[in-house]
Structure formats: C-alpha cells, structure tokens
Motif scaffolding. Sequence first.
Motif, PDB file in Angstrom:
ATOM      1  N   MET A   1       0.202  13.436  -3.013  1.00 22.94           N
ATOM      2  CA  MET A   1      -0.760  12.453  -3.500  1.00 22.94           C
ATOM      3  C   MET A   1      -1.058  11.461  -2.384  1.00 22.94           C
ATOM      4  O   MET A   1      -0.180  11.096  -1.608  1.00 22.94           O
ATOM      5  CB  MET A   1      -0.212  11.713  -4.735  1.00 22.94           C
ATOM      6  N   PRO A   2      -2.329  11.029  -2.264  1.00 22.76           N
ATOM      7  CA  PRO A   2      -2.675  10.112  -1.177  1.00 22.76           C
ATOM      8  C   PRO A   2      -2.169   8.721  -1.435  1.00 22.76           C
ATOM      9  O   PRO A   2      -1.999   8.302  -2.568  1.00 22.76           O
ATOM     10  CB  PRO A   2      -4.211  10.154  -1.182  1.00 22.76           C
ATOM     11  N   LEU A   3      -1.929   7.992  -0.354  1.00 28.80           N
ATOM     12  CA  LEU A   3      -1.549   6.595  -0.484  1.00 28.80           C
ATOM     13  C   LEU A   3      -2.730   5.784  -1.000  1.00 28.80           C
ATOM     14  O   LEU A   3      -3.875   6.122  -0.747  1.00 28.80           O
ATOM     15  CB  LEU A   3      -1.110   6.045   0.877  1.00 28.80           C
ATOM     16  N   PRO A   4      -2.494   4.701  -1.753  1.00 23.60           N
ATOM     17  CA  PRO A   4      -3.579   3.853  -2.221  1.00 23.60           C
ATOM     18  C   PRO A   4      -4.405   3.345  -1.047  1.00 23.60           C
ATOM     19  O   PRO A   4      -3.875   3.019   0.016  1.00 23.60           O
ATOM     20  CB  PRO A   4      -2.838   2.703  -2.925  1.00 23.60           C
ATOM     21  N   ALA A   5      -5.759   3.283  -1.242  1.00 28.80           N
ATOM     22  CA  ALA A   5      -6.654   2.923  -0.153  1.00 28.80           C
ATOM     23  C   ALA A   5      -6.866   1.428  -0.035  1.00 28.80           C
ATOM     24  O   ALA A   5      -7.528   0.980   0.895  1.00 28.80           O
ATOM     25  CB  ALA A   5      -8.008   3.629  -0.339  1.00 28.80           C
ATOM     26  N   ASP A   6      -6.341   0.648  -0.965  1.00 24.52           N
ATOM     27  CA  ASP A   6      -6.538  -0.793  -0.956  1.00 24.52           C
ATOM     28  C   ASP A   6      -5.967  -1.368   0.348  1.00 24.52           C
ATOM     29  O   ASP A   6      -4.770  -1.247   0.612  1.00 24.52           O
ATOM     30  CB  ASP A   6      -5.839  -1.398  -2.170  1.00 24.52           C
ATOM     31  N   PRO A   7      -6.788  -2.031   1.177  1.00 24.39           N
ATOM     32  CA  PRO A   7      -6.299  -2.569   2.455  1.00 24.39           C
ATOM     33  C   PRO A   7      -5.161  -3.567   2.283  1.00 24.39           C
ATOM     34  O   PRO A   7      -4.231  -3.593   3.098  1.00 24.39           O
ATOM     35  CB  PRO A   7      -7.545  -3.239   3.055  1.00 24.39           C
ATOM     36  N   LEU A   8      -5.228  -4.397   1.235  1.00 27.10           N
ATOM     37  CA  LEU A   8      -4.165  -5.375   1.011  1.00 27.10           C
ATOM     38  C   LEU A   8      -2.846  -4.670   0.707  1.00 27.10           C
ATOM     39  O   LEU A   8      -1.797  -5.045   1.219  1.00 27.10           O
ATOM     40  CB  LEU A   8      -4.540  -6.317  -0.136  1.00 27.10           C
ATOM     41  N   TYR A   9      -2.929  -3.625  -0.122  1.00 22.87           N
ATOM     42  CA  TYR A   9      -1.729  -2.860  -0.468  1.00 22.87           C
ATOM     43  C   TYR A   9      -1.118  -2.244   0.790  1.00 22.87           C
ATOM     44  O   TYR A   9       0.095  -2.328   1.019  1.00 22.87           O
ATOM     45  CB  TYR A   9      -2.084  -1.762  -1.473  1.00 22.87           C
ATOM     46  N   LEU A  10      -1.963  -1.636   1.624  1.00 21.02           N
ATOM     47  CA  LEU A  10      -1.457  -0.994   2.835  1.00 21.02           C
ATOM     48  C   LEU A  10      -0.880  -2.017   3.811  1.00 21.02           C
ATOM     49  O   LEU A  10       0.113  -1.744   4.479  1.00 21.02           O
ATOM     50  CB  LEU A  10      -2.579  -0.204   3.504  1.00 21.02           C
ATOM     51  N   THR A  11      -1.494  -3.189   3.869  1.00 17.79           N
ATOM     52  CA  THR A  11      -0.978  -4.249   4.739  1.00 17.79           C
ATOM     53  C   THR A  11       0.396  -4.709   4.286  1.00 17.79           C
ATOM     54  O   THR A  11       1.315  -4.878   5.096  1.00 17.79           O
ATOM     55  CB  THR A  11      -1.944  -5.446   4.762  1.00 17.79           C
ATOM     56  N   LEU A  12       0.551  -4.902   2.967  1.00 12.66           N
ATOM     57  CA  LEU A  12       1.844  -5.322   2.431  1.00 12.66           C
ATOM     58  C   LEU A  12       2.901  -4.239   2.641  1.00 12.66           C
ATOM     59  O   LEU A  12       4.055  -4.544   2.965  1.00 12.66           O
ATOM     60  CB  LEU A  12       1.710  -5.647   0.937  1.00 12.66           C
TER      61      LEU A  12
END
Length: 276
Positions: A1-12
């Motif tokens: 499954m792909p990682l969530p694309a939300d930039p804030l989520y990926l930054t955290l």
Amino acid sequence: MPLPADPLYLTLLAALLAATGGVAGVLAGLLGVGGGIVIVPVLYHLFAALGIEPEVRMHVAVATSLATIVLTSISSARAHWRRGSIDVDLLKSWGPWIFLGVLAGTALAVMVEGRVLSAVFAVVALAVAADMAFRPEGTALFKGLPRGPARVATAGTIGAVSAMMGIGGGTLSVPTLSLCRFPIRRAVGTASAIGLIIAVPAVIGFLSSGHDVPGRPPLTLGYVNLLGFALIVPATVLSAPLGARLAHAISPLWLRRAFALFLALTGGRMMIDLLG
C-alpha cells in the motif's frame, strides 16, 4: 500500500524517523547497543500505523534496524577506539563464533512468524533490563571470560539472538561481559565493534530474502526498508560520538541504570502488544 501523500504527514514521519535516529545514535555510543533497541520498536509501531501487514512488520523492522547499525557501529566504534575502550583480543576470540551465530539467527529469522521475533525481542530485553537494574554493581557470576565450548556457545548465542532482535549485540554482550567481571566502559566500547560483526552478515541475509513476500512497505529491498534507512542513518552517525563522550563522562552506576531503563521501556511495550 502506498504511503499517504499528505505533505504534512510525510514531513512529520520524516522528522520522527530522524529523531529516532538521533536517539539511537546517542544510545549506540553510550551503551554500545547499536541503536536497534530504539529503532526496532519505533519502526514496528510506525509500520502498524501505516497499515503494514503484521506478518511482515517485525521482519522489516528488524532488517532495517540492522542496516542502520552497519554505519552506526562504524561511527560508534571509531569514537570508542580513540578512547582506547575496545578490547581487540576479545574481538579476535569471540568474533568468528558471533559471526556463525548471526548466520544461524538470520536464517531462522526469515523463516519464522513475526510474532516469534517480537517475542524474542520482548523477553530478552526485559530479562537483560532486570539483570542490569537489580544486580548490585560490581557483582559477577564468573571470575573471568568463558573458555572453550562455553566461549563458543556464549558468543554464538549473542550473534544469533541479536540478529533475530535486530540489535547490535550490546544488549547481550554488555551484561554478559559484566557478569564476567569485565569493566563496563570497556564492555560498551567492545560491544560497539561487535555490532558491526553482527549487522553486516545479517543485513546481507535479509536483503537476499523476502523478495516474493507480499505486504511489505514501499521502497523495501528484501526485508530492508530503504526509506527508513535513508532517514535514520544520518542522524545516528552524527549523534553516536556524543553518546561515546557521555559514556566516559558519567558514572558506571548511571550507565547501568540508563541501559536498564531503555530496555525495560522497549521490551515492555513489545510484550504488551503481544499479549493484547
């Protein structure tokens, strides 16, 4: 499954992994544990939050932790070497048997279920934490290091169990050496070099396994997650020398207590997950 694309989520997520690497690096230098005692449970719970299948979650956490330990151990061992706290004779004596134990432990780890690896991690971590916390400082069970078959069994067990736990060897070698009247600071320094003996063959084994196993996180080669490796390693390498300096600045009693505390926290959390 792909990682969530939300930039804030990926930054955290990236910040958390980098912070984990920083803490792991300090512990690698301070306690000679290679940082895996922190990295494995953090990766395990991150993968759980991302919905990674339980069947592969612990395998990927263990393999990725061992991959980071390769570079962390080099950084930590160099710092301890400059302070003269690595026992070269002990490495020559135990190293070949640790290596063989790693081969056996890695072969077993890729075959068993993730719950087995979690159980090994939790039980060993809690047992070692209890030993370090409650055994009075300076007491020992043996007058010196084991010889003959006992040396082979001890070193081989350290290698095998460490490979299955995803740790650098200090979790087992430091208390084992302490039980044999080995100075704690020299045990920590030598353990940092033992981590390299454990991590390199174990990583090769995990990289060559699991390619056809479904449910692994994205960007995973064999069982090693490349994203986790890339985010954790820089922080561990930079912070390991700080831990080495701290190891020579605080008292052996506080060194033992710090070792026991971190083992109890991580092992207890893993046990709760197993029982739950």
